[in-house]
Motif scaffolding. Structure first.
Motif, PDB file in Angstrom:
ATOM      1  N   VAL A   1       7.110   7.585   1.627  1.00 28.48           N
ATOM      2  CA  VAL A   1       6.615   8.336   1.157  1.00 28.48           C
ATOM      3  C   VAL A   1       5.493   9.099   1.562  1.00 28.48           C
ATOM      4  CG1 VAL A   1       5.169   7.424  -1.340  1.00 28.48           C
ATOM      5  CG2 VAL A   1       5.639   9.889  -0.928  1.00 28.48           C
ATOM      6  N   LYS A   2       5.112  10.271   1.716  1.00 32.15           N
ATOM      7  CA  LYS A   2       3.780  10.594   2.824  1.00 32.15           C
ATOM      8  C   LYS A   2       3.216  11.531   2.633  1.00 32.15           C
ATOM      9  CE  LYS A   2       4.845  13.064   7.666  1.00 32.15           C
ATOM     10  NZ  LYS A   2       5.218  12.951   8.087  1.00 32.15           N
ATOM     11  N   LEU A   3       2.131  10.618   2.387  1.00 31.20           N
ATOM     12  CA  LEU A   3       0.352  11.154   1.636  1.00 31.20           C
ATOM     13  C   LEU A   3      -0.314  10.861   2.921  1.00 31.20           C
ATOM     14  CD1 LEU A   3       0.640   8.903  -1.292  1.00 31.20           C
ATOM     15  CD2 LEU A   3       0.962  10.966  -1.628  1.00 31.20           C
ATOM     16  N   ASP A   4      -0.951  12.381   2.796  1.00 28.11           N
ATOM     17  CA  ASP A   4      -1.937  12.324   3.690  1.00 28.11           C
ATOM     18  C   ASP A   4      -1.669  12.706   4.984  1.00 28.11           C
ATOM     19  OD1 ASP A   4      -4.935  13.541   3.877  1.00 28.11           O
ATOM     20  OD2 ASP A   4      -5.716  11.359   4.177  1.00 28.11           O
ATOM     21  N   GLY A   5      -0.631  13.153   5.776  1.00 26.53           N
ATOM     22  CA  GLY A   5      -0.046  13.046   6.691  1.00 26.53           C
ATOM     23  C   GLY A   5       0.614  11.378   7.260  1.00 26.53           C
ATOM     24  N   VAL A   6       0.512  10.649   6.254  1.00 22.19           N
ATOM     25  CA  VAL A   6       0.866   9.180   6.534  1.00 22.19           C
ATOM     26  C   VAL A   6       2.155   8.859   5.556  1.00 22.19           C
ATOM     27  CG1 VAL A   6       0.165   6.693   7.101  1.00 22.19           C
ATOM     28  CG2 VAL A   6      -1.265   8.460   7.614  1.00 22.19           C
ATOM     29  N   GLU A   7       3.292   8.070   6.487  1.00 24.43           N
ATOM     30  CA  GLU A   7       3.915   7.411   6.180  1.00 24.43           C
ATOM     31  C   GLU A   7       4.145   6.265   5.750  1.00 24.43           C
ATOM     32  OE1 GLU A   7       8.660   8.176   6.415  1.00 24.43           O
ATOM     33  OE2 GLU A   7       8.259   6.510   7.371  1.00 24.43           O
TER      34      GLU A   7
ATOM     35  N   GLU B   1       7.277  14.499  -6.524  1.00 27.24           N
ATOM     36  CA  GLU B   1       7.247  13.321  -5.227  1.00 27.24           C
ATOM     37  C   GLU B   1       6.859  12.207  -5.476  1.00 27.24           C
ATOM     38  OE1 GLU B   1       7.370  13.113  -0.621  1.00 27.24           O
ATOM     39  OE2 GLU B   1       6.546  14.555  -1.491  1.00 27.24           O
ATOM     40  N   VAL B   2       5.549  11.789  -5.236  1.00 20.69           N
ATOM     41  CA  VAL B   2       4.745  10.798  -5.833  1.00 20.69           C
ATOM     42  C   VAL B   2       5.600  10.122  -7.421  1.00 20.69           C
ATOM     43  CG1 VAL B   2       2.816   9.643  -5.801  1.00 20.69           C
ATOM     44  CG2 VAL B   2       2.538  10.975  -4.328  1.00 20.69           C
ATOM     45  N   THR B   3       5.647  10.823  -8.103  1.00 23.62           N
ATOM     46  CA  THR B   3       6.083  10.172  -9.055  1.00 23.62           C
ATOM     47  C   THR B   3       7.484   9.621  -8.633  1.00 23.62           C
ATOM     48  OG1 THR B   3       5.513  11.774 -10.609  1.00 23.62           O
ATOM     49  CG2 THR B   3       6.573  10.521 -12.292  1.00 23.62           C
TER      50      THR B   3
END
Length: 124
Positions: A11-17, A94-96
């Motif tokens: 998952v990509k969060l804050d621009g980081v996989e 997406e996060v869920t």
């Protein structure tokens, strides 16, 4: 030689996989935090009153576990509040889904030859 360690669900969060993986450490931390089974905690994701807090905590636990497992990657660890800033209306679904898919990856595969009541199918 290949690396056989599971990566988890990307998952990509804050621009980081990042990779969500329910390790034994995550399961233990989550069950201790909520004082119930992991299944019960995951079910809270469908409770309107509890879903956001639960999603935030699970995401934090998964992110921090990855950072601790892979120190060579230099991944950031997060507080619950910082994790809440990462989850927005644009990516909450997406996060869920990433959390649920990672949870699904951690479940054992059903054994087609196993008896539902635990007895062997071999005859004597």
């Amino acid at each position: 030689m290949s690396d056989l360690r599971p990566l988890g669900h990307a998952v990509k969060l804050d621009g980081v996989e990042r990779h969500f993986l329910f390790t034994l450490n995550v399961v233990d931390a989550v069950q201790d935090h909520y004082d119930c089974s992991l299944e019960e905690v995951v079910n809270r994701l469908t409770d309107k009153k509890e879903s956001i807090k639960t999603l935030r905590y699970l995401t934090m636990a998964l992110l921090n576990d990855e950072a601790e497992r892979m120190p060579q990657e230099g991944l950031k660890t997060y507080t619950e509040q910082e994790t809440g800033w990462l989850i927005t209306q644009e990516n909450v679904l997406e996060v869920t889904m990433a959390v649920l898919q990672a949870y699904g990856l951690s479940l054992p595969e059903p054994d087609e030859f196993a008896s539902p009541n635990g007895e062997s199918r071999r005859s004597a």
